[in-house]
Scaffold this motif. Structure first.
Motif, PDB file in Angstrom:
ATOM      1  N   PRO A  42       2.929  -7.482  43.835  1.00 54.56           N
ATOM      2  CA  PRO A  42       3.228  -6.512  44.905  1.00 54.56           C
ATOM      3  C   PRO A  42       4.384  -6.209  45.370  1.00 54.56           C
ATOM      4  O   PRO A  42       5.311  -6.770  45.062  1.00 54.56           O
ATOM      5  N   MET A  43       4.377  -4.841  45.815  1.00 54.83           N
ATOM      6  CA  MET A  43       5.627  -4.106  46.344  1.00 54.83           C
ATOM      7  C   MET A  43       5.336  -3.665  47.461  1.00 54.83           C
ATOM      8  O   MET A  43       4.953  -2.380  47.747  1.00 54.83           O
ATOM      9  N   PRO A  44       5.397  -4.570  48.759  1.00 53.78           N
ATOM     10  CA  PRO A  44       4.934  -3.722  50.028  1.00 53.78           C
ATOM     11  C   PRO A  44       6.189  -2.896  50.503  1.00 53.78           C
ATOM     12  O   PRO A  44       7.294  -2.821  50.146  1.00 53.78           O
ATOM     13  N   TRP A  89       0.628  -2.440  44.185  1.00 59.60           N
ATOM     14  CA  TRP A  89       0.689  -3.596  43.042  1.00 59.60           C
ATOM     15  C   TRP A  89       1.048  -2.639  41.806  1.00 59.60           C
ATOM     16  O   TRP A  89       0.293  -1.735  41.593  1.00 59.60           O
ATOM     17  N   TRP A  90       1.732  -3.433  41.325  1.00 57.71           N
ATOM     18  CA  TRP A  90       2.353  -2.700  39.827  1.00 57.71           C
ATOM     19  C   TRP A  90       1.979  -3.679  38.608  1.00 57.71           C
ATOM     20  O   TRP A  90       1.845  -4.980  38.903  1.00 57.71           O
ATOM     21  N   SER A  91       2.036  -3.054  37.294  1.00 59.56           N
ATOM     22  CA  SER A  91       1.584  -3.767  36.164  1.00 59.56           C
ATOM     23  C   SER A  91       2.168  -2.868  35.015  1.00 59.56           C
ATOM     24  O   SER A  91       1.535  -2.163  34.574  1.00 59.56           O
ATOM     25  N   PRO A  92       3.559  -2.807  34.846  1.00 59.76           N
ATOM     26  CA  PRO A  92       4.099  -1.825  33.823  1.00 59.76           C
ATOM     27  C   PRO A  92       3.584  -2.037  32.601  1.00 59.76           C
ATOM     28  O   PRO A  92       3.481  -3.430  32.081  1.00 59.76           O
ATOM     29  N   ASP A  93       3.763  -1.079  31.748  1.00 58.79           N
ATOM     30  CA  ASP A  93       3.184  -0.955  30.220  1.00 58.79           C
ATOM     31  C   ASP A  93       4.451  -0.208  29.833  1.00 58.79           C
ATOM     32  O   ASP A  93       4.614   0.884  29.794  1.00 58.79           O
ATOM     33  N   PRO A  94       5.173  -0.853  28.689  1.00 59.38           N
ATOM     34  CA  PRO A  94       5.177  -2.369  28.546  1.00 59.38           C
ATOM     35  C   PRO A  94       5.836  -3.424  29.667  1.00 59.38           C
ATOM     36  O   PRO A  94       6.331  -2.748  30.347  1.00 59.38           O
ATOM     37  N   TRP A 142      11.469  -5.260  50.178  1.00 58.49           N
ATOM     38  CA  TRP A 142      10.026  -5.326  49.824  1.00 58.49           C
ATOM     39  C   TRP A 142       9.401  -6.626  50.040  1.00 58.49           C
ATOM     40  O   TRP A 142       8.333  -6.782  50.037  1.00 58.49           O
ATOM     41  N   LEU A 143      10.528  -7.704  49.966  1.00 60.03           N
ATOM     42  CA  LEU A 143       9.977  -8.977  50.467  1.00 60.03           C
ATOM     43  C   LEU A 143       9.759  -8.971  51.924  1.00 60.03           C
ATOM     44  O   LEU A 143      10.673  -9.633  52.815  1.00 60.03           O
ATOM     45  N   THR A 144       8.821  -8.706  52.428  1.00 59.49           N
ATOM     46  CA  THR A 144       8.419  -8.586  53.881  1.00 59.49           C
ATOM     47  C   THR A 144       8.042  -9.662  54.309  1.00 59.49           C
ATOM     48  O   THR A 144       7.787 -10.484  53.712  1.00 59.49           O
TER      49      THR A 144
END
Length: 270
Positions: A42-44, A89-94, A142-144
């Motif tokens: 997550p990145m709030p 919410w992130w899930s980079p590729d690669p 982002w760390l809320t």
């Protein structure tokens, strides 16, 4: 729009490579763990302005169904039915990863640990303090508070871990992340002395490998991650590894950081 009742219904293999894969407001421990298990993090948004920017950037992808919405908006965030643009919410590729044993401590830092730096390391001794240090003075934050509360809940459940670096009883560096099977997803790190964050990563890698861990997930690719020994893994391979086995919590009490200087340092940085 594609709305999914839970993370278990979502397959991220075909999700966007360089955009959020989902929006989900549930930052409670169980919701966080489900997202990490699915292969996302997550990145709030830190405030309403950041939320509006996120909506402006990604609403077309949400409406087209390219970016998922997880959860039914059942009142957890007080906005039933709305898209929770404040938690992407992130899930980079690669995916950038660090293989334990291939992290780079650096020759200068390794030599300093052996010869003059009387540092020590611990695991899970001050999780909340490490999280707080990692978000202190950062912008955007982002760390809320809700994310910190969820992460601390995961720590109490034995699912999130920290490594602390000490000098004469003072906390000078650290790192923390969430463990899913053989992978530990690194959320953040900090340092108050040059090299202390690098020592935290090297110590975490050593302890996690000893507990059966296979991979540290660095989340975001960057020159700093490459400098630490990070490499890129296709997301499909990362997701396969994520569900391939079990890893135990990194363990052990206070240990001298000098022991890390005896390992292959890997490069001149540090």
């Amino acid at each position: 729009m594609k709305r999914y009742p839970s993370w278990s219904a979502l397959d991220l293999r075909a999700a966007p490579a360089d955009a959020p894969v989902a929006f989900c407001a549930d930052l409670r421990p169980a919701g966080l763990l489900a997202g990490y298990r699915a292969g996302a993090y997550p990145m709030p948004a830190e405030d309403e302005y950041a939320r509006y920017l996120s909506e402006a950037r990604f609403e077309d992808g949400v409406e087209a169904g390219d970016i998922a919405v997880v959860g039914g908006g059942d009142g957890d965030d007080g906005r039933a039915g709305e898209v929770p643009y404040d938690v992407a919410w992130w899930s980079p590729d690669p995916r950038p990863v660090i293989v334990p044993g291939e992290e780079r401590l650096g020759r200068r830092l390794a030599r300093a640990l052996r010869n003059r730096l009387a540092w020590s390391t611990s695991v899970d001794a001050e999780f909340a303090r490490v999280v707080e240090e990692c978000r202190a003075g950062r912008s955007p934050r982002w760390l809320t508070d809700p994310l910190k509360q969820g992460l601390c809940g995961l720590h109490r459940e034995g699912r999130a871990h920290s490594v602390e670096v000490w000098e004469d009883g003072e906390l000078i560096g650290g790192a923390f992340g969430v463990r899913v099977g053989p992978v530990l997803s690194l959320d953040s790190m900090f340092h108050r002395r040059p090299g202390a964050a690098r020592v935290a990563i090297a110590d975490l890698a050593a302890r996690f490998a000893a507990a059966g861990g296979l991979l540290l997930d660095a989340q975001w690719d960057s020159p700093a991650v490459r400098d630490l020994g990070g490499t890129l893994m296709p997301r499909a391979g990362y997701l396969q590894l994520l569900g391939s086995g079990r890893g135990s919590a990194p363990r052990g009490g206070l240990r001298p950081a000098a022991r890390l200087g005896d390992r292959p340092p890997g490069g001149e940085a540090g």
